[in-house]
Each structure stands twice: as C-alpha cells, then as structure tokens.
Design a protein around this motif. Structure first.
Motif, mmCIF file in Angstrom:
data_model
loop_
_atom_site.group_PDB
_atom_site.id
_atom_site.type_symbol
_atom_site.label_atom_id
_atom_site.label_comp_id
_atom_site.label_asym_id
_atom_site.label_seq_id
_atom_site.Cartn_x
_atom_site.Cartn_y
_atom_site.Cartn_z
ATOM 1 N N GLU A 72 0.747 -1.249 -0.025
ATOM 2 C CA GLU A 72 0.023 0.074 -0.048
ATOM 3 C C GLU A 72 0.854 1.276 0.053
ATOM 4 O OE1 GLU A 72 -3.206 0.213 -0.542
ATOM 5 O OE2 GLU A 72 -3.865 -1.837 -0.047
ATOM 6 N N ALA A 73 2.134 1.290 0.567
ATOM 7 C CA ALA A 73 2.672 2.377 0.666
ATOM 8 C C ALA A 73 3.813 2.619 -0.666
ATOM 9 C CB ALA A 73 3.733 2.394 1.594
ATOM 10 N N LYS A 74 3.538 4.027 -0.943
ATOM 11 C CA LYS A 74 4.348 4.535 -1.912
ATOM 12 C C LYS A 74 5.781 5.205 -1.605
ATOM 13 C CE LYS A 74 1.679 4.375 -6.067
ATOM 14 N NZ LYS A 74 1.843 4.535 -7.337
ATOM 15 N N VAL A 160 -6.794 7.406 1.056
ATOM 16 C CA VAL A 160 -6.875 7.341 -0.422
ATOM 17 C C VAL A 160 -5.596 7.402 -0.782
ATOM 18 C CG1 VAL A 160 -7.688 8.426 -2.399
ATOM 19 C CG2 VAL A 160 -8.931 8.643 -0.204
ATOM 20 N N LYS A 161 -5.023 6.120 -1.646
ATOM 21 C CA LYS A 161 -3.646 5.775 -1.938
ATOM 22 C C LYS A 161 -3.399 6.947 -2.961
ATOM 23 C CE LYS A 161 -1.116 2.181 -3.262
ATOM 24 N NZ LYS A 161 -0.932 0.717 -3.488
ATOM 25 N N ASP A 162 -2.104 7.631 -2.941
ATOM 26 C CA ASP A 162 -1.663 8.314 -4.028
ATOM 27 C C ASP A 162 -2.700 9.470 -4.338
ATOM 28 O OD1 ASP A 162 0.303 9.060 -5.663
ATOM 29 O OD2 ASP A 162 -0.049 7.891 -7.485
ATOM 30 N N ALA A 163 -3.446 10.146 -3.615
ATOM 31 C CA ALA A 163 -4.352 10.933 -3.634
ATOM 32 C C ALA A 163 -3.777 12.212 -4.202
ATOM 33 C CB ALA A 163 -5.212 11.209 -2.216
ATOM 34 N N LYS A 164 -2.690 12.622 -3.972
ATOM 35 C CA LYS A 164 -1.979 13.806 -4.258
ATOM 36 C C LYS A 164 -1.305 13.719 -5.481
ATOM 37 C CE LYS A 164 -1.924 15.001 0.481
ATOM 38 N NZ LYS A 164 -1.003 15.272 1.556
ATOM 39 N N GLY A 165 -0.867 12.646 -6.116
ATOM 40 C CA GLY A 165 -0.293 12.257 -7.297
ATOM 41 C C GLY A 165 1.383 12.359 -7.139
ATOM 42 N N ASP A 166 1.526 12.526 -5.861
ATOM 43 C CA ASP A 166 3.192 12.120 -5.543
ATOM 44 C C ASP A 166 3.545 11.151 -4.612
ATOM 45 O OD1 ASP A 166 1.949 13.015 -3.037
ATOM 46 O OD2 ASP A 166 3.044 14.736 -2.836
ATOM 47 N N ARG A 176 -17.019 10.290 6.305
ATOM 48 C CA ARG A 176 -17.651 11.135 5.787
ATOM 49 C C ARG A 176 -16.121 11.836 5.295
ATOM 50 N NH1 ARG A 176 -18.985 13.764 9.855
ATOM 51 N NH2 ARG A 176 -17.342 15.247 9.895
ATOM 52 N N ASP A 177 -15.241 12.217 5.828
ATOM 53 C CA ASP A 177 -13.936 12.905 5.432
ATOM 54 C C ASP A 177 -13.199 11.913 4.268
ATOM 55 O OD1 ASP A 177 -14.440 14.888 7.019
ATOM 56 O OD2 ASP A 177 -12.786 14.274 8.488
ATOM 57 N N HIS A 178 -13.408 10.513 4.637
ATOM 58 C CA HIS A 178 -12.733 9.761 3.417
ATOM 59 C C HIS A 178 -13.665 9.915 2.201
ATOM 60 C CE1 HIS A 178 -11.011 6.174 1.816
ATOM 61 N NE2 HIS A 178 -12.068 5.565 1.743
ATOM 62 N N GLU A 179 -14.782 9.728 2.253
ATOM 63 C CA GLU A 179 -15.599 9.921 0.803
ATOM 64 C C GLU A 179 -15.433 11.357 0.266
ATOM 65 O OE1 GLU A 179 -17.192 7.750 -0.846
ATOM 66 O OE2 GLU A 179 -16.908 6.298 0.797
ATOM 67 N N LYS A 180 -15.364 12.363 1.183
ATOM 68 C CA LYS A 180 -14.729 13.768 0.375
ATOM 69 C C LYS A 180 -13.450 13.749 -0.345
ATOM 70 C CE LYS A 180 -16.991 16.850 3.666
ATOM 71 N NZ LYS A 180 -16.633 17.784 4.773
ATOM 72 N N ALA A 181 -12.363 12.977 0.230
ATOM 73 C CA ALA A 181 -11.139 12.901 -0.153
ATOM 74 C C ALA A 181 -11.109 11.772 -1.460
ATOM 75 C CB ALA A 181 -10.201 12.075 0.918
ATOM 76 N N LYS A 184 -12.275 14.084 -4.154
ATOM 77 C CA LYS A 184 -11.418 14.995 -4.722
ATOM 78 C C LYS A 184 -10.502 14.261 -5.513
ATOM 79 C CE LYS A 184 -8.243 18.460 -2.959
ATOM 80 N NZ LYS A 184 -7.425 19.032 -1.597
ATOM 81 N N TYR A 185 -10.131 13.061 -5.211
ATOM 82 C CA TYR A 185 -8.901 12.457 -5.842
ATOM 83 C C TYR A 185 -9.695 12.046 -7.178
ATOM 84 C CZ TYR A 185 -6.637 8.138 -7.698
ATOM 85 O OH TYR A 185 -5.797 7.193 -8.198
ATOM 86 N N LEU A 186 -11.036 11.676 -7.136
ATOM 87 C CA LEU A 186 -11.544 11.385 -8.664
ATOM 88 C C LEU A 186 -11.732 12.469 -9.517
ATOM 89 C CD1 LEU A 186 -14.250 8.371 -7.322
ATOM 90 C CD2 LEU A 186 -12.138 8.092 -8.675
ATOM 91 N N ARG A 187 -12.090 13.547 -9.179
ATOM 92 C CA ARG A 187 -12.114 14.756 -9.828
ATOM 93 C C ARG A 187 -10.841 15.059 -10.440
ATOM 94 N NH1 ARG A 187 -15.697 16.502 -5.792
ATOM 95 N NH2 ARG A 187 -13.725 17.783 -4.587
ATOM 96 N N SER A 188 -9.724 14.901 -9.743
ATOM 97 C CA SER A 188 -8.200 15.139 -10.206
ATOM 98 C C SER A 188 -7.794 14.174 -11.381
ATOM 99 C CB SER A 188 -7.079 14.983 -9.032
ATOM 100 O OG SER A 188 -7.138 13.773 -8.643
#
Length: 190
Positions: A72-74, A160-166, A176-181, A184-188
């Motif tokens: 799971e870790a990058k 959310v894995k690799d959510a920031k692209g880095d 709730r916060d997980h679903e928001k994250a 946001k990731y899916l929109r990116s």
C-alpha cells in the motif's frame, strides 16, 4: 521438499521470506543458492529486529501484515501511518479492505480496481474476509516490517492511496472525510 530443507516446515511458498536487498550474484550460482542467500539474509534481519510481539503476531503474521503495508505504501515516511490504519481496523474488527491484496489475486499487472474485483472469492480478499490473509502478498522490506511492529499512534481508519499524485495518501478518521477525499481524488483524475 526444498522449502523444508530451509527450515520452514509449514510453508508452501517462500513469498514474504525472500528478503529484498541488493545481492551480488555470479553467473554460476544456481537458483537454489540464490534462494538460500535471500533466506539467510531474511534470518539475519529477523534476528536483529526487536520482536516484542505486543500484537501477539507470529512471524508469519508479521510478514503478512508487513507485506500489505509494503503493497500500500509508496512513500517510506507513510509506512508507519499506513500500519496504524490496518492496526486500527483490526482493533475495531473491521475488514482490512487492502487494495494490495486484491492486486495480488488478480492476474497480470497492477491496474485500477473495479467493484467486481472486490468480489473475487479468495482468502486473500480482505474485502470479503476479516483479519489477515493466509500469507504474505510480496516480500516486505525492513521498513515495512518495522512499521508493522511499531505503527504510528493515530485514529485513522481510512486512506486514499496516492491521492495527491506524488505517492502520498490522504488519511481520514471517519467515513465522511474519507468520501470527500475520494471524490477530490476522482475529480483530479478527470
């Protein structure tokens, strides 16, 4: 028979026990010699680690858990946090829901997972079966093993894995916060 000759009476596979390291090999070394070298390195590393077993894990459990953290870790810096997420899930009697275990049971290269992938009937499917899978899903390195034995103390139960692209993850303490994250990731991605 070969696995038993290495001192592993109950294993059917050496997955998780072949220590990942830089090895210097010669062309005349046999596969068995190379495997023995990797197992010797594994044994040396395990002897050096302080395994106080505060989690009541066997060495097989530690390697299985560490292999999930490794999968799971990058980023090295996040291994202890990822470990804490899985420890928190176990302590709450939740499913591990580890994508790395799904990637392990799906043939071919890693790819974006679909909902149907989460339905695969396998004891390695941590979306269907609680607790650790039957064995390691890769050969975890020292940092993943140490993170398993000494996780960061957090209240996180989602990421959310690799959510920031880095390579970094977004961690959450509630759904709730997980679903928001996730949104946001899916929109990116678009």
């Amino acid at each position: 028979e070969f696995i038993r000759s290495l001192g592993f009476e109950k294993l059917n596979s050496l997955e998780g026990y072949l220590f990942p390291e830089t090895y210097f090999l010669s062309e005349d070394q046999s596969e068995e010699e190379i495997i023995r070298m990797m197992i010797n390195e594994f044994n040396n590393i395990v002897q050096q680690i302080n395994i106080d077993n505060k989690f009541n894990f066997s060495i097989h459990d530690i390697l299985t858990f560490a292999s999930i953290v490794q999968g799971e870790a990058k980023l090295k810096d996040e291994m202890k946090i990822i470990s804490s997420v899985f420890h928190n899930r176990i302590n709450r009697n939740m499913y591990l829901d580890a994508n790395a275990t799904i990637q392990y049971i799906i043939p071919g290269k890693n790819r974006r997972l679909m909902n149907r992938d989460l339905e695969v009937n396998s004891p390695y499917n941590t979306y269907k079966y609680k607790g650790l899978p039957p064995g390691p899903i890769n050969n975890p390195g020292l940092l993943a093993i140490k993170a398993t034995l000494d996780p960061e103390q957090t209240n996180y139960i989602y990421f959310v894995k690799d959510a920031k692209g880095d390579g970094s993850h977004i961690f959450s303490t509630n759904i709730r916060d997980h679903e928001k994250a996730k949104q946001k990731y899916l929109r990116s991605l678009k």
